[in-house]
Design a protein around this motif. Structure first.
Motif, PDB file in Angstrom:
ATOM      1  N   GLN A  25       7.957  28.687-141.236  1.00  0.00           N
ATOM      2  CA  GLN A  25       7.602  30.094-141.066  1.00  0.00           C
ATOM      3  C   GLN A  25       6.323  30.254-140.229  1.00  0.00           C
ATOM      4  O   GLN A  25       5.294  30.723-140.704  1.00  0.00           O
ATOM      5  CB  GLN A  25       7.450  30.799-142.414  1.00  0.00           C
ATOM      6  N   PRO A  26       6.386  29.866-138.942  1.00  0.00           N
ATOM      7  CA  PRO A  26       5.212  29.996-138.078  1.00  0.00           C
ATOM      8  C   PRO A  26       4.864  31.454-137.812  1.00  0.00           C
ATOM      9  O   PRO A  26       5.742  32.319-137.723  1.00  0.00           O
ATOM     10  CB  PRO A  26       5.649  29.289-136.795  1.00  0.00           C
ATOM     11  N   SER A  27       3.585  31.714-137.658  1.00  0.00           N
ATOM     12  CA  SER A  27       3.124  33.086-137.410  1.00  0.00           C
ATOM     13  C   SER A  27       3.388  33.546-135.994  1.00  0.00           C
ATOM     14  O   SER A  27       3.482  34.754-135.733  1.00  0.00           O
ATOM     15  CB  SER A  27       1.625  33.170-137.682  1.00  0.00           C
ATOM     16  N   GLY A  28       3.473  32.599-135.049  1.00  0.00           N
ATOM     17  CA  GLY A  28       3.488  32.979-133.648  1.00  0.00           C
ATOM     18  C   GLY A  28       2.072  33.313-133.197  1.00  0.00           C
ATOM     19  O   GLY A  28       1.101  33.052-133.917  1.00  0.00           O
ATOM     20  N   PRO A  29       1.928  33.902-131.993  1.00  0.00           N
ATOM     21  CA  PRO A  29       0.588  34.165-131.460  1.00  0.00           C
ATOM     22  C   PRO A  29      -0.165  35.194-132.306  1.00  0.00           C
ATOM     23  O   PRO A  29       0.334  36.284-132.582  1.00  0.00           O
ATOM     24  CB  PRO A  29       0.865  34.725-130.056  1.00  0.00           C
ATOM     25  N   ARG A  30      -1.341  34.827-132.752  1.00  0.00           N
ATOM     26  CA  ARG A  30      -2.261  35.747-133.410  1.00  0.00           C
ATOM     27  C   ARG A  30      -3.628  35.075-133.445  1.00  0.00           C
ATOM     28  O   ARG A  30      -3.775  33.943-133.008  1.00  0.00           O
ATOM     29  CB  ARG A  30      -1.779  36.136-134.793  1.00  0.00           C
ATOM     30  N   GLU A  31      -4.635  35.773-133.968  1.00  0.00           N
ATOM     31  CA  GLU A  31      -5.998  35.247-133.915  1.00  0.00           C
ATOM     32  C   GLU A  31      -6.128  33.911-134.643  1.00  0.00           C
ATOM     33  O   GLU A  31      -6.798  33.001-134.169  1.00  0.00           O
ATOM     34  CB  GLU A  31      -6.966  36.268-134.510  1.00  0.00           C
ATOM     35  N   GLN A  32      -5.497  33.785-135.806  1.00  0.00           N
ATOM     36  CA  GLN A  32      -5.528  32.543-136.571  1.00  0.00           C
ATOM     37  C   GLN A  32      -4.099  32.091-136.856  1.00  0.00           C
ATOM     38  O   GLN A  32      -3.567  32.311-137.948  1.00  0.00           O
ATOM     39  CB  GLN A  32      -6.310  32.736-137.874  1.00  0.00           C
ATOM     40  N   PRO A  33      -3.437  31.455-135.889  1.00  0.00           N
ATOM     41  CA  PRO A  33      -2.039  31.056-136.097  1.00  0.00           C
ATOM     42  C   PRO A  33      -1.917  30.039-137.234  1.00  0.00           C
ATOM     43  O   PRO A  33      -2.785  29.188-137.424  1.00  0.00           O
ATOM     44  CB  PRO A  33      -1.647  30.412-134.757  1.00  0.00           C
ATOM     45  N   ASP A  34      -0.818  30.156-137.989  1.00  0.00           N
ATOM     46  CA  ASP A  34      -0.607  29.229-139.096  1.00  0.00           C
ATOM     47  C   ASP A  34       0.856  29.295-139.518  1.00  0.00           C
ATOM     48  O   ASP A  34       1.625  30.126-139.029  1.00  0.00           O
ATOM     49  CB  ASP A  34      -1.505  29.582-140.285  1.00  0.00           C
ATOM     50  N   TYR A  35       1.226  28.410-140.427  1.00  0.00           N
ATOM     51  CA  TYR A  35       2.538  28.435-141.055  1.00  0.00           C
ATOM     52  C   TYR A  35       2.402  29.059-142.441  1.00  0.00           C
ATOM     53  O   TYR A  35       1.451  28.754-143.175  1.00  0.00           O
ATOM     54  CB  TYR A  35       3.111  27.020-141.169  1.00  0.00           C
ATOM     55  N   ALA A  36       3.347  29.921-142.790  1.00  0.00           N
ATOM     56  CA  ALA A  36       3.272  30.619-144.074  1.00  0.00           C
ATOM     57  C   ALA A  36       3.655  29.745-145.248  1.00  0.00           C
ATOM     58  O   ALA A  36       3.245  29.998-146.380  1.00  0.00           O
ATOM     59  CB  ALA A  36       4.167  31.858-144.042  1.00  0.00           C
ATOM     60  N   ASN A  37       4.438  28.699-145.003  1.00  0.00           N
ATOM     61  CA  ASN A  37       4.948  27.886-146.099  1.00  0.00           C
ATOM     62  C   ASN A  37       4.661  26.407-145.852  1.00  0.00           C
ATOM     63  O   ASN A  37       4.813  25.915-144.741  1.00  0.00           O
ATOM     64  CB  ASN A  37       6.461  28.099-146.248  1.00  0.00           C
ATOM     65  N   CYS A  38       4.256  25.717-146.920  1.00  0.00           N
ATOM     66  CA  CYS A  38       4.064  24.267-146.859  1.00  0.00           C
ATOM     67  C   CYS A  38       4.718  23.647-148.084  1.00  0.00           C
ATOM     68  O   CYS A  38       4.412  24.028-149.222  1.00  0.00           O
ATOM     69  CB  CYS A  38       2.586  23.901-146.831  1.00  0.00           C
ATOM     70  N   GLN A  39       5.616  22.701-147.859  1.00  0.00           N
ATOM     71  CA  GLN A  39       6.268  21.960-148.937  1.00  0.00           C
ATOM     72  C   GLN A  39       5.827  20.503-148.856  1.00  0.00           C
ATOM     73  O   GLN A  39       5.833  19.901-147.790  1.00  0.00           O
ATOM     74  CB  GLN A  39       7.787  22.047-148.809  1.00  0.00           C
ATOM     75  N   ILE A  40       5.429  19.941-149.983  1.00  0.00           N
ATOM     76  CA  ILE A  40       4.999  18.549-150.046  1.00  0.00           C
ATOM     77  C   ILE A  40       6.148  17.706-150.600  1.00  0.00           C
ATOM     78  O   ILE A  40       6.650  17.969-151.696  1.00  0.00           O
ATOM     79  CB  ILE A  40       3.757  18.375-150.939  1.00  0.00           C
ATOM     80  N   ILE A  41       6.557  16.703-149.833  1.00  0.00           N
ATOM     81  CA  ILE A  41       7.602  15.773-150.247  1.00  0.00           C
ATOM     82  C   ILE A  41       6.929  14.450-150.628  1.00  0.00           C
ATOM     83  O   ILE A  41       6.250  13.841-149.806  1.00  0.00           O
ATOM     84  CB  ILE A  41       8.623  15.533-149.122  1.00  0.00           C
ATOM     85  N   SER A  42       7.113  14.026-151.862  1.00  0.00           N
ATOM     86  CA  SER A  42       6.492  12.787-152.317  1.00  0.00           C
ATOM     87  C   SER A  42       7.228  11.581-151.741  1.00  0.00           C
ATOM     88  O   SER A  42       8.332  11.698-151.185  1.00  0.00           O
ATOM     89  CB  SER A  42       6.504  12.716-153.843  1.00  0.00           C
ATOM     90  N   ALA A  43       6.632  10.412-151.909  1.00  0.00           N
ATOM     91  CA  ALA A  43       7.234   9.184-151.387  1.00  0.00           C
ATOM     92  C   ALA A  43       8.587   8.894-152.014  1.00  0.00           C
ATOM     93  O   ALA A  43       9.404   8.173-151.427  1.00  0.00           O
ATOM     94  CB  ALA A  43       6.287   8.009-151.612  1.00  0.00           C
ATOM     95  N   ASN A  44       8.860   9.444-153.187  1.00  0.00           N
ATOM     96  CA  ASN A  44      10.147   9.232-153.857  1.00  0.00           C
ATOM     97  C   ASN A  44      11.145  10.355-153.598  1.00  0.00           C
ATOM     98  O   ASN A  44      12.251  10.323-154.139  1.00  0.00           O
ATOM     99  CB  ASN A  44       9.937   9.089-155.371  1.00  0.00           C
ATOM    100  N   GLY A  45      10.752  11.326-152.769  1.00  0.00           N
ATOM    101  CA  GLY A  45      11.591  12.499-152.565  1.00  0.00           C
ATOM    102  C   GLY A  45      12.537  12.366-151.385  1.00  0.00           C
ATOM    103  O   GLY A  45      12.578  11.342-150.693  1.00  0.00           O
ATOM    104  N   GLU A  46      13.308  13.430-151.171  1.00  0.00           N
ATOM    105  CA  GLU A  46      14.220  13.517-150.030  1.00  0.00           C
ATOM    106  C   GLU A  46      13.730  14.599-149.086  1.00  0.00           C
ATOM    107  O   GLU A  46      13.233  15.647-149.513  1.00  0.00           O
ATOM    108  CB  GLU A  46      15.642  13.843-150.495  1.00  0.00           C
ATOM    109  N   LEU A  47      13.906  14.327-147.817  1.00  0.00           N
ATOM    110  CA  LEU A  47      13.387  15.191-146.766  1.00  0.00           C
ATOM    111  C   LEU A  47      14.542  15.865-146.033  1.00  0.00           C
ATOM    112  O   LEU A  47      15.267  15.204-145.282  1.00  0.00           O
ATOM    113  CB  LEU A  47      12.570  14.325-145.802  1.00  0.00           C
ATOM    114  N   PRO A  48      14.750  17.167-146.263  1.00  0.00           N
ATOM    115  CA  PRO A  48      15.829  17.848-145.531  1.00  0.00           C
ATOM    116  C   PRO A  48      15.466  18.040-144.059  1.00  0.00           C
ATOM    117  O   PRO A  48      14.336  18.411-143.736  1.00  0.00           O
ATOM    118  CB  PRO A  48      15.950  19.195-146.251  1.00  0.00           C
ATOM    119  N   VAL A  49      16.401  17.766-143.183  1.00  0.00           N
ATOM    120  CA  VAL A  49      16.221  17.987-141.749  1.00  0.00           C
ATOM    121  C   VAL A  49      16.902  19.312-141.421  1.00  0.00           C
ATOM    122  O   VAL A  49      18.131  19.421-141.495  1.00  0.00           O
ATOM    123  CB  VAL A  49      16.828  16.846-140.922  1.00  0.00           C
TER     124      VAL A  49
END
Length: 206
Positions: A165-189
């Motif tokens: 969920q990128p913000s696109g161009p703005r004064e402080q661009p950022d992503y709205a969502n961050c998910q942490i996948i542990s070393a034992n987890g699965e990573l969806p592509v």
């Protein structure tokens, strides 16, 4: 002819002068410098928010993780995409070279140009000494460019950070969502909002 870098990654947060006082280059100016042979062939740089930054030297854990990740993504056989590794993606004000990117189309489509954010639905940085930069400057660049998914393969904490969920161009661009996948987890592509495969996190962490 060769010139010294304007800035090193380590200096980005410790400059003795305000960063806004530095000369910033456009993408076209940067390309003109490359075409003119300003940089030696063995010098590796990125254009990051107009600043020419020397790329960090890769040590075994990061380059091994990059190789694991490249192999795993190729093995998924995602149709109509190819794996781009440590090569340019051109945005409006930057030309980063992510460790891995999934690029739309065929390599021959890009004989006369670099991929831009519309052709790069997933970019990935493998982070050890570069973790601070990848969480700040690189994340800001990718969010501003509207790249839908950004992964950080965090070798220090042995986890994968998935930004969406990128913000696109703005004064402080950022992503709205961050998910942490542990070393034992699965990573969806996920490409264009659709899951096209899964990776075991342990398979990409050395």
């Amino acid at each position: 002819m060769s010139i010294a870098p304007l800035i090193t990654p380590e200096a980005l947060t410790t400059l003795p002068v305000p960063i806004d006082s530095l000369k910033r280059f456009t993408v076209d100016e940067y390309h003109a410098m490359i075409d003119a042979g300003v940089f030696a062939e063995d010098e590796n740089f990125e254009l990051l928010e107009g600043l020419i930054v020397r790329k960090m030297t890769k040590h075994p854990p990061p380059w091994i993780a990059t190789g694991f990740l490249r192999d795993a993504l190729i093995a998924l056989g995602i149709p109509d995409f190819f794996v781009h590794s440590q090569d340019p993606v051109t945005t409006n004000d930057s030309e980063p070279e992510p460790d891995i990117a999934l690029i739309r189309g065929d390599r021959r489509d890009y004989l006369g140009r670099n991929p831009d954010p519309k052709q790069a639905p997933l970019v990935i940085e493998v982070a050890e000494s570069s973790l601070r930069q990848d969480r700040a400057l690189k994340k800001r660049i990718y969010a501003r460019a509207g790249i839908p998914v950004y992964w950080i393969i965090n070798l220090i904490d042995r986890q994968i950070e998935v930004y969406t969920q990128p913000s696109g161009p703005r004064e402080q661009p950022d992503y709205a969502n961050c998910q942490i996948i542990s070393a034992n987890g699965e990573l969806p592509v996920v490409i264009d909002g659709r899951e096209v495969g899964r990776l075991a996190a342990r398979d990409v962490l050395p």
